[in-house]
Design a protein around this motif. Sequence first.
Motif, PDB file in Angstrom:
ATOM      1  N   THR A  17       0.939  -1.298   0.025  1.00 47.70           N
ATOM      2  CA  THR A  17       0.082  -0.030  -0.033  1.00 47.70           C
ATOM      3  C   THR A  17       0.929   1.327   0.009  1.00 47.70           C
ATOM      4  O   THR A  17       0.651   2.327  -0.792  1.00 47.70           O
ATOM      5  CB  THR A  17      -0.869   0.068   1.124  1.00 47.70           C
ATOM      6  OG1 THR A  17      -1.780  -1.248   1.153  1.00 47.70           O
ATOM      7  CG2 THR A  17      -1.782   1.237   1.214  1.00 47.70           C
ATOM      8  N   PHE A  18       2.041   1.301   0.772  1.00 43.29           N
ATOM      9  CA  PHE A  18       2.826   2.469   0.940  1.00 43.29           C
ATOM     10  C   PHE A  18       3.350   2.678  -0.233  1.00 43.29           C
ATOM     11  O   PHE A  18       3.584   3.817  -0.905  1.00 43.29           O
ATOM     12  CB  PHE A  18       4.055   2.379   2.083  1.00 43.29           C
ATOM     13  CG  PHE A  18       4.676   3.563   2.191  1.00 43.29           C
ATOM     14  CD1 PHE A  18       4.206   4.617   2.814  1.00 43.29           C
ATOM     15  CD2 PHE A  18       6.031   3.162   1.862  1.00 43.29           C
ATOM     16  CE1 PHE A  18       4.922   5.640   2.935  1.00 43.29           C
ATOM     17  CE2 PHE A  18       6.886   4.628   1.927  1.00 43.29           C
ATOM     18  CZ  PHE A  18       6.172   5.647   2.590  1.00 43.29           C
ATOM     19  N   ALA A  19       4.120   1.608  -1.211  1.00 41.03           N
ATOM     20  CA  ALA A  19       4.682   1.761  -2.206  1.00 41.03           C
ATOM     21  C   ALA A  19       3.897   2.289  -3.452  1.00 41.03           C
ATOM     22  O   ALA A  19       4.259   3.049  -4.196  1.00 41.03           O
ATOM     23  CB  ALA A  19       5.381   0.149  -2.657  1.00 41.03           C
ATOM     24  N   GLY A  20       2.576   1.838  -3.350  1.00 35.31           N
ATOM     25  CA  GLY A  20       1.503   2.252  -4.429  1.00 35.31           C
ATOM     26  C   GLY A  20       1.377   3.635  -4.119  1.00 35.31           C
ATOM     27  O   GLY A  20       1.173   4.608  -5.000  1.00 35.31           O
ATOM     28  N   PHE A  21       1.093   4.131  -2.923  1.00 33.59           N
ATOM     29  CA  PHE A  21       0.845   5.610  -2.355  1.00 33.59           C
ATOM     30  C   PHE A  21       2.089   6.311  -2.858  1.00 33.59           C
ATOM     31  O   PHE A  21       1.696   7.490  -3.509  1.00 33.59           O
ATOM     32  CB  PHE A  21       0.635   5.706  -1.119  1.00 33.59           C
ATOM     33  CG  PHE A  21       0.608   7.086  -0.511  1.00 33.59           C
ATOM     34  CD1 PHE A  21      -0.604   7.737  -0.788  1.00 33.59           C
ATOM     35  CD2 PHE A  21       1.669   7.706   0.144  1.00 33.59           C
ATOM     36  CE1 PHE A  21      -0.544   9.097  -0.371  1.00 33.59           C
ATOM     37  CE2 PHE A  21       1.691   9.058   0.422  1.00 33.59           C
ATOM     38  CZ  PHE A  21       0.593   9.743   0.358  1.00 33.59           C
ATOM     39  N   MET A  22       3.302   6.089  -2.782  1.00 29.97           N
ATOM     40  CA  MET A  22       4.494   6.645  -3.052  1.00 29.97           C
ATOM     41  C   MET A  22       4.605   6.853  -4.621  1.00 29.97           C
ATOM     42  O   MET A  22       5.084   7.781  -5.099  1.00 29.97           O
ATOM     43  CB  MET A  22       5.576   6.078  -2.564  1.00 29.97           C
ATOM     44  CG  MET A  22       5.787   6.362  -0.975  1.00 29.97           C
ATOM     45  SD  MET A  22       5.761   8.006  -0.383  1.00 29.97           S
ATOM     46  CE  MET A  22       7.181   8.732  -1.134  1.00 29.97           C
ATOM     47  N   SER A  23       4.296   5.896  -5.158  1.00 29.57           N
ATOM     48  CA  SER A  23       4.283   5.714  -6.778  1.00 29.57           C
ATOM     49  C   SER A  23       3.365   6.649  -7.294  1.00 29.57           C
ATOM     50  O   SER A  23       3.486   7.634  -8.089  1.00 29.57           O
ATOM     51  CB  SER A  23       3.926   4.532  -7.182  1.00 29.57           C
ATOM     52  OG  SER A  23       4.090   4.467  -8.834  1.00 29.57           O
ATOM     53  N   MET A  24       2.174   6.627  -6.776  1.00 29.97           N
ATOM     54  CA  MET A  24       1.147   7.572  -7.140  1.00 29.97           C
ATOM     55  C   MET A  24       1.515   9.036  -6.742  1.00 29.97           C
ATOM     56  O   MET A  24       1.503  10.073  -7.573  1.00 29.97           O
ATOM     57  CB  MET A  24      -0.266   7.380  -6.543  1.00 29.97           C
ATOM     58  CG  MET A  24      -1.440   8.150  -6.932  1.00 29.97           C
ATOM     59  SD  MET A  24      -2.810   7.895  -5.988  1.00 29.97           S
ATOM     60  CE  MET A  24      -2.379   8.423  -4.237  1.00 29.97           C
ATOM     61  N   THR A  25       2.080   9.451  -5.712  1.00 29.30           N
ATOM     62  CA  THR A  25       2.412  10.665  -5.218  1.00 29.30           C
ATOM     63  C   THR A  25       3.474  11.127  -6.216  1.00 29.30           C
ATOM     64  O   THR A  25       3.337  12.293  -6.475  1.00 29.30           O
ATOM     65  CB  THR A  25       2.726  10.721  -3.913  1.00 29.30           C
ATOM     66  OG1 THR A  25       1.836  10.268  -3.023  1.00 29.30           O
ATOM     67  CG2 THR A  25       3.212  12.119  -3.377  1.00 29.30           C
ATOM     68  N   THR A  26       4.382  10.544  -6.506  1.00 30.27           N
ATOM     69  CA  THR A  26       5.527  10.807  -7.518  1.00 30.27           C
ATOM     70  C   THR A  26       4.941  11.116  -8.864  1.00 30.27           C
ATOM     71  O   THR A  26       5.391  12.154  -9.488  1.00 30.27           O
ATOM     72  CB  THR A  26       6.789   9.546  -7.473  1.00 30.27           C
ATOM     73  OG1 THR A  26       7.039   9.463  -6.167  1.00 30.27           O
ATOM     74  CG2 THR A  26       7.976   9.950  -8.353  1.00 30.27           C
ATOM     75  N   LYS A  27       4.073  10.323  -9.344  1.00 25.73           N
ATOM     76  CA  LYS A  27       3.695  10.625 -10.555  1.00 25.73           C
ATOM     77  C   LYS A  27       2.765  11.785 -10.736  1.00 25.73           C
ATOM     78  O   LYS A  27       2.876  12.628 -11.576  1.00 25.73           O
ATOM     79  CB  LYS A  27       3.009   9.091 -11.325  1.00 25.73           C
ATOM     80  CG  LYS A  27       3.761   8.002 -11.427  1.00 25.73           C
ATOM     81  CD  LYS A  27       2.763   6.883 -11.708  1.00 25.73           C
ATOM     82  CE  LYS A  27       3.792   5.708 -11.877  1.00 25.73           C
ATOM     83  NZ  LYS A  27       3.007   4.426 -12.148  1.00 25.73           N
ATOM     84  N   ALA A  28       2.053  11.925  -9.640  1.00 28.26           N
ATOM     85  CA  ALA A  28       1.275  13.446  -9.519  1.00 28.26           C
ATOM     86  C   ALA A  28       2.121  14.403  -9.666  1.00 28.26           C
ATOM     87  O   ALA A  28       1.779  15.272 -10.142  1.00 28.26           O
ATOM     88  CB  ALA A  28       0.296  13.222  -8.422  1.00 28.26           C
ATOM     89  N   THR A  29       3.127  14.619  -8.552  1.00 30.54           N
ATOM     90  CA  THR A  29       4.039  15.557  -8.626  1.00 30.54           C
ATOM     91  C   THR A  29       4.716  16.015  -9.811  1.00 30.54           C
ATOM     92  O   THR A  29       4.681  17.103 -10.229  1.00 30.54           O
ATOM     93  CB  THR A  29       5.019  15.366  -7.459  1.00 30.54           C
ATOM     94  OG1 THR A  29       4.173  15.009  -6.148  1.00 30.54           O
ATOM     95  CG2 THR A  29       6.044  16.440  -7.401  1.00 30.54           C
ATOM     96  N   ILE A  30       5.091  14.925 -10.756  1.00 31.93           N
ATOM     97  CA  ILE A  30       5.785  15.246 -12.132  1.00 31.93           C
ATOM     98  C   ILE A  30       4.877  15.410 -13.019  1.00 31.93           C
ATOM     99  O   ILE A  30       5.198  16.417 -13.752  1.00 31.93           O
ATOM    100  CB  ILE A  30       6.581  13.650 -12.373  1.00 31.93           C
ATOM    101  CG1 ILE A  30       7.661  13.408 -11.576  1.00 31.93           C
ATOM    102  CG2 ILE A  30       6.799  13.828 -13.784  1.00 31.93           C
ATOM    103  CD1 ILE A  30       8.352  11.855 -11.947  1.00 31.93           C
ATOM    104  N   GLY A  31       3.486  15.104 -12.815  1.00 32.93           N
ATOM    105  CA  GLY A  31       2.462  15.680 -13.896  1.00 32.93           C
ATOM    106  C   GLY A  31       2.200  16.754 -13.730  1.00 32.93           C
ATOM    107  O   GLY A  31       2.103  17.997 -14.402  1.00 32.93           O
ATOM    108  N   ILE A  32       2.207  17.347 -12.400  1.00 35.60           N
ATOM    109  CA  ILE A  32       1.750  18.688 -12.010  1.00 35.60           C
ATOM    110  C   ILE A  32       2.906  19.779 -12.304  1.00 35.60           C
ATOM    111  O   ILE A  32       2.823  20.758 -12.925  1.00 35.60           O
ATOM    112  CB  ILE A  32       1.656  18.992 -10.487  1.00 35.60           C
ATOM    113  CG1 ILE A  32       0.014  18.014 -10.275  1.00 35.60           C
ATOM    114  CG2 ILE A  32       1.638  20.300 -10.010  1.00 35.60           C
ATOM    115  CD1 ILE A  32      -0.017  17.980  -8.697  1.00 35.60           C
ATOM    116  N   LEU A  33       4.210  19.102 -12.370  1.00 34.82           N
ATOM    117  CA  LEU A  33       5.463  20.077 -12.635  1.00 34.82           C
ATOM    118  C   LEU A  33       5.385  20.253 -14.180  1.00 34.82           C
ATOM    119  O   LEU A  33       5.582  21.437 -14.614  1.00 34.82           O
ATOM    120  CB  LEU A  33       6.638  19.463 -12.186  1.00 34.82           C
ATOM    121  CG  LEU A  33       6.991  19.637 -10.659  1.00 34.82           C
ATOM    122  CD1 LEU A  33       8.307  18.750 -10.113  1.00 34.82           C
ATOM    123  CD2 LEU A  33       6.960  20.973 -10.090  1.00 34.82           C
TER     124      LEU A  33
END
Length: 44
Positions: A17-33
């Motif tokens: 669950t934590f790995a999935g959350f970190m993956s989603m957060t990283t992808k969202a941050t990159i997308g926003i940037l």
Amino acid sequence: MAEHKHGEMDITTQEKTFAGFMSMTTKATIGILVFLVFLALIAA
């Protein structure tokens, strides 16, 4: 009451669950940037 023994609990589900959350957060941050850079290029 049972004695607590450190390190005996199975935490594979929490780790996944934590790995999935970190993956989603990283992808969202990159997308926003990328979106913000795109907006800056369009507005300039």
